[in-house]
Scaffold this active site. Structure first.
Site, PDB file in Angstrom:
ATOM      1  CG  PHE A  81     -50.740 -26.525   0.394  1.00  0.00           C
ATOM      2  CD1 PHE A  81     -51.200 -25.283   0.814  1.00  0.00           C
ATOM      3  CD2 PHE A  81     -49.422 -26.856   0.623  1.00  0.00           C
ATOM      4  CE1 PHE A  81     -50.341 -24.386   1.437  1.00  0.00           C
ATOM      5  CE2 PHE A  81     -48.553 -25.966   1.246  1.00  0.00           C
ATOM      6  CZ  PHE A  81     -49.019 -24.726   1.651  1.00  0.00           C
TER       7      PHE A  81
ATOM      8  CE1 TYR B 271     -33.413 -12.010  -1.927  1.00  0.00           C
ATOM      9  CE2 TYR B 271     -34.663 -12.624  -3.877  1.00  0.00           C
ATOM     10  CZ  TYR B 271     -34.565 -11.931  -2.690  1.00  0.00           C
ATOM     11  OH  TYR B 271     -35.624 -11.166  -2.251  1.00  0.00           O
TER      12      TYR B 271
END
Length: 410
Positions: A289, A172
């Site tokens: 980032f 998941y």
């Protein structure tokens, strides 16, 4: 309370001042990017939907900035569909499974979100995002569409399946976050800003996403259970409670915290891959980032460990602490120092009476050893700047008042 936080953590006050001086209001930022029309609206949506990523995306190298902005907005649209509990299951699965196709359909929008869905406006005006996506270079479009396809299929699967086993949990998290790591790494390589090997070592990129996602899932347990869902795997929480509701119940607090610590351990195992991934990123704006979310994640997972408040509310690191982490996420050396410091904090929280003491201690020891072996000066000295700055402040204040009263008495 805020004043006390700043007083006890004076270097965070400096970080807040530094951040305020360097960051303009949203409108000024988009003007500075020299964008207009649909792309300006896309950056408006970026500001609306992301507090944490908007600033760092806008500071990316221009060769990649728009592509990453649109990648984020497309996945945010997909995530908004998945999170909306008012959309019927069959309808939701269809949209999720075909989302990689609708991003090529000029004019497509979605106006069926529930009344409480905070990012519904993005989907209402999604045609703006699509028009800019279709203007991207084909190699960028290919990566974004491929990741959207995989993520949508995974999300659709888990609208019906439950997270039962550790394998389910890993899968998941791969679908909703690991694939984001895949996509960004491939975009980095395609842009030419990073070596092509960055887009090939996808197991490391996967761990980047899993560390962030597992940290968020661990922290959000109270909110998720109250919303009628739970992403903690039964293979973990089932050892400590008979139901998700019992997991967070005050009457089951000791076992609930043991389950929490097991979840923290599961997330902490990704730290070696995270540091190895960051070590290969060379372009400064891309490094920042990538690094900022990871430093915030390690701070958050350490905060969650053995913390009963996680079972009662959504805990967050201090705003000043977050701003300080942003200022420290500029190089692999400084990031390693950050991780080392938080491993020291975790070490102090990891008591021998804790059932997870030994496995967590091994992660701490390995991480500290690996970091110390790669830093030029070895292990960071166990001395915090916070207290040095506070001591300087106290000494200066004492000297001022001594001088002031001496002059008055004279």
């Amino acid at each position: 309370m805020a004043f006390i936080d700043w007083a006890l953590h004076p270097t965070e006050l400096w970080a807040a001042f530094w951040y305020a001086m360097r960051n303009a209001p949203p409108d000024e930022k988009t003007n500075r990017l020299n964008v207009s029309g649909d792309m300006k609206r896309c950056y408006d949506f970026l500001e609306m939907t992301s507090r944490s990523f908007a600033a760092v995306i806008q500071e990316l190298n221009p060769r990649l900035r728009d592509a990453v902005c649109l990648f984020y907005l497309i996945l945010r649209g997909l995530d908004t569909i998945e999170d909306d509990m008012t959309i019927p299951g069959a309808k939701k699965r269809h949209v999720l499974e075909t989302f990689h196709e609708v991003i090529y359909q000029d004019g497509w929008t979605f106006k069926e979100s529930g009344p409480d869905e905070k990012d519904a406006l993005l989907l209402v005006e999604f045609d703006v995002v699509i028009r800019e996506f279709l203007r991207l270079a084909e190699e960028f479009q290919t990566v974004i569409a491929d990741i959207t396809r995989g993520m949508g299929a995974g999300m659709a699967k888990y609208t019906r399946a439950r997270v039962e086993s550790l394998e389910d949990y890993h899968e998941y998290c791969h679908y909703v976050a690991g694939l984001v790591g895949h996509g960004l790494s491939r975009l980095f390589a395609v842009s030419g800003l990073e070596d092509k090997s960055v887009g090939e070592r996808l197991e490391l990129a996967n761990s980047m996403g899993l560390f962030l996602q597992k940290t968020n899932i661990t922290r959000d347990i109270n909110e998720d259970v109250l919303d009628g869902r739970c992403f903690w795997p039964r293979a973990i929480w089932g050892n400590y409670a008979e139901s998700e509701e019992q997991l967070i119940a005050k009457t089951n607090r000791e076992k609930g915290v043991e389950a929490l610590n097991a979840m923290c351990f599961n997330a902490l195992q990704h730290i070696p891959d995270v540091l190895e991934y960051l070590s290969q990123i060379k372009e400064p704006s891309l490094f920042k980032f990538c690094a900022i979310p990871q430093t915030m994640a390690v701070a958050t997972i350490v905060l969650c460990y053995d913390n009963t408040r996680v079972l009662d509310s959504n805990v967050k690191i201090r705003k000043g602490e977050a701003l300080k982490l942003i200022s420290q996420s500029t190089s692999i050396e400084s990031v390693k120092v950050v991780f080392y410091r938080y491993m020291e904090q975790l070490e102090r929280k990891n008591h021998p009476s804790n059932p997870m003491y030994e496995p967590v201690r091994k992660i701490i020891d390995r991480t500290k050893k690996d970091i110390a072996s790669t830093l030029k000066g070895g292990a960071p000295v166990d001395l915090t700047k916070e207290y040095l700055v506070l001591l300087l402040f106290v000494v200066t204040a004492a000297a001022f008042f001594y001088s002031y009263y001496s002059e008055r008495q004279a």
